[in-house]
Design a protein around this motif. Structure first.
Motif, short mmCIF file in Angstrom:
data_model
loop_
_atom_site.label_atom_id
_atom_site.label_comp_id
_atom_site.label_asym_id
_atom_site.label_seq_id
_atom_site.Cartn_x
_atom_site.Cartn_y
_atom_site.Cartn_z
N THR A 183 0.91 -1.19 0.10
CA THR A 183 -0.10 0.10 -0.16
C THR A 183 0.83 1.37 -0.05
OG1 THR A 183 -1.81 -1.30 0.98
CG2 THR A 183 -1.90 1.14 1.38
N GLU A 184 1.79 1.14 0.81
CA GLU A 184 2.98 2.42 0.90
C GLU A 184 3.34 2.69 -0.74
OE1 GLU A 184 5.30 3.84 4.53
OE2 GLU A 184 6.12 2.03 3.76
N ALA A 185 4.10 1.53 -1.17
CA ALA A 185 4.65 1.58 -2.54
C ALA A 185 3.51 2.07 -3.53
CB ALA A 185 5.22 0.20 -2.81
N ASP A 186 2.37 1.76 -3.45
CA ASP A 186 1.25 2.18 -4.36
C ASP A 186 1.15 3.66 -4.13
OD1 ASP A 186 0.87 -0.04 -5.72
OD2 ASP A 186 -0.98 -0.82 -4.47
N THR A 187 0.98 4.09 -2.99
CA THR A 187 0.62 5.34 -2.70
C THR A 187 1.77 6.40 -3.13
OG1 THR A 187 -0.54 5.03 -0.91
CG2 THR A 187 0.35 7.19 -1.17
N ILE A 233 -6.77 -1.28 -6.18
CA ILE A 233 -7.34 -0.22 -6.85
C ILE A 233 -8.13 0.89 -6.07
CG2 ILE A 233 -9.42 0.06 -8.64
CD1 ILE A 233 -8.46 -2.39 -9.91
N ASP A 234 -8.76 0.01 -4.86
CA ASP A 234 -9.35 0.97 -3.90
C ASP A 234 -8.58 1.96 -3.38
OD1 ASP A 234 -11.73 1.62 -2.31
OD2 ASP A 234 -10.45 0.91 -0.53
N ASN A 235 -7.28 1.66 -3.01
CA ASN A 235 -6.37 2.56 -2.55
C ASN A 235 -5.98 3.67 -3.50
OD1 ASN A 235 -4.21 3.42 -0.51
ND2 ASN A 235 -2.77 2.60 -2.18
N LEU A 236 -5.80 3.37 -4.74
CA LEU A 236 -5.32 4.14 -5.67
C LEU A 236 -6.42 5.29 -5.79
CD1 LEU A 236 -3.99 1.51 -8.36
CD2 LEU A 236 -2.52 3.33 -7.23
N GLN A 237 -7.77 4.80 -6.02
CA GLN A 237 -8.85 5.66 -6.14
C GLN A 237 -9.10 6.62 -4.93
OE1 GLN A 237 -11.95 2.84 -6.94
NE2 GLN A 237 -12.05 3.19 -8.83
N GLN A 238 -8.67 6.01 -3.87
CA GLN A 238 -8.57 7.14 -2.58
C GLN A 238 -7.46 8.06 -2.77
OE1 GLN A 238 -8.65 5.22 1.18
NE2 GLN A 238 -9.82 3.37 0.51
N ASN A 239 -6.64 8.01 -3.40
CA ASN A 239 -5.44 8.84 -3.57
C ASN A 239 -5.43 9.68 -4.92
OD1 ASN A 239 -3.68 8.66 -0.90
ND2 ASN A 239 -4.13 6.52 -1.36
N MET A 240 -6.39 9.50 -5.64
CA MET A 240 -6.44 9.73 -7.14
C MET A 240 -6.67 11.37 -7.13
SD MET A 240 -5.83 8.74 -9.95
CE MET A 240 -5.99 7.02 -9.91
N ASN A 241 -7.24 12.07 -6.49
CA ASN A 241 -7.57 13.28 -6.47
C ASN A 241 -6.16 14.28 -6.26
OD1 ASN A 241 -10.36 13.24 -7.30
ND2 ASN A 241 -11.21 13.59 -5.00
N ARG A 242 -5.69 13.79 -5.27
CA ARG A 242 -4.41 14.44 -5.09
C ARG A 242 -3.18 14.30 -6.11
NH1 ARG A 242 -2.84 11.35 -1.25
NH2 ARG A 242 -0.93 10.32 -2.13
N ALA A 243 -3.33 12.99 -6.75
CA ALA A 243 -2.27 12.72 -7.74
C ALA A 243 -2.83 13.30 -9.02
CB ALA A 243 -2.42 11.16 -8.31
N LEU A 244 -4.03 13.81 -9.15
CA LEU A 244 -4.38 14.50 -10.62
C LEU A 244 -3.93 16.11 -10.47
CD1 LEU A 244 -7.78 13.08 -11.16
CD2 LEU A 244 -5.90 12.76 -12.72
N GLN A 245 -3.87 16.45 -9.22
CA GLN A 245 -3.73 17.74 -8.81
C GLN A 245 -2.05 17.75 -8.94
OE1 GLN A 245 -4.96 18.70 -4.60
NE2 GLN A 245 -7.16 18.73 -5.54
N LEU A 246 -1.08 16.80 -8.57
CA LEU A 246 0.27 16.93 -8.78
C LEU A 246 0.55 16.90 -10.31
CD1 LEU A 246 1.10 14.14 -6.12
CD2 LEU A 246 1.64 16.84 -6.22
#
Length: 261
Positions: A183-187, A233-246
């Protein structure tokens, strides 16, 4: 008195071995980063001498373009090698080494999808997951033996050491990263690919492709040592908004990788 001294020594070791990962998680890191880097370098040299390296210029340019865009966000000099191997796999090792299999290059539709895998693997290195696993496994006493064992992958100890580094599948032993590490590596990987200018949404498409390939019976070493697609995929979706801003910030600063497959 002896037991008291041993307890004091043990507590001192534990306190000195406390570290913090990039996500703020407390880690047990006892081995020196230099030791673990040397293990990574030795393992990578061994792999290059014993596994066929791809001479496909298009594959090499594609993998290097993606990897270098990712590693520009981490700093340091990284070596990238494409291996002739039809398994869907990639890996990164301490000492700034990245390996990509031709099977994975054939699978991905675009650079963004390859960036999702490379970012994830680099995330393991940045989080010092190999050191954490080696520190826990060796518990001080066999640290030097583990370092030396990497040069002898045919031995049981050598296979264990390589497995802890994250390349054990190459030698017939699989030691999965923990769910916490994954999970950490995915984030971290999601943030890395976004900061490099890649489309983080393609990370989800990549795992869906992996899932489909696995159901089709393709050999996927990468998937065999990692947790379920749904939780990832659930973890990625939870962090997607921040990633799109980056990603938008990266684009505004001119970082838009143009890596052609």
């Amino acid at each position: 008195m002896l037991n008291k001294n041993l307890l004091i020594a043990a507590v001192s070791v534990l306190l000195s071995a406390c570290a913090t990962s990039p996500t703020g998680r407390t880690q047990f890191i006892y081995m020196s980063d230099n030791q673990v880097d040397q293990m990574g370098l030795q393992a990578f040299d061994s792999m290059k001498s014993k596994n066929p390296v791809s001479r496909n210029s298009r594959f090499n340019q594609f993998a290097q373009c993606v990897a270098y865009a990712i590693t520009q966000q981490t700093g340091g000099q990284w070596e990238v090698v494409v291996f002739e191997d039809e398994t869907l796999n990639a890996f990164a090792l301490p000492g700034n080494k990245i390996g990509v299999h031709t099977g994975l290059i054939n699978l991905v539709d675009n650079a963004d999808q390859l960036a999702a895998v490379v970012g994830h693997e680099v995330g393991h290195v940045l989080s010092r997951h190999s050191n954490e696993r080696l520190s826990q496994e060796t518990a001080v006493s066999t640290g030097l033996a583990m370092v030396q064992a990497v040069t002898q992958p045919q031995t049981a100890l050598g296979q264990t050491a390589l497995g802890l580094l994250g390349v054990g599948a190459q030698y017939g032993v699989i030691l999965p990263y923990s769910r916490i590490h994954e999970t950490e590596a995915d984030t971290i990987g999601l943030d890395l690919m976004a900061r490099a200018g890649f489309d983080p949404r393609q990370s989800i498409n990549l795992w869906l492709k992996m899932d489909k390939a696995a159901q089709g019976g393709q050999p996927i070493e990468f998937m065999s040592t990692h947790p379920s697609h749904a939780s990832r995929i659930d973890n990625l979706q939870q962090n997607m908004n921040r990633a799109l801003q980056l990603q938008q910030q990266a684009w505004s600063q001119g970082r838009q990788p143009r890596c052609a497959k």
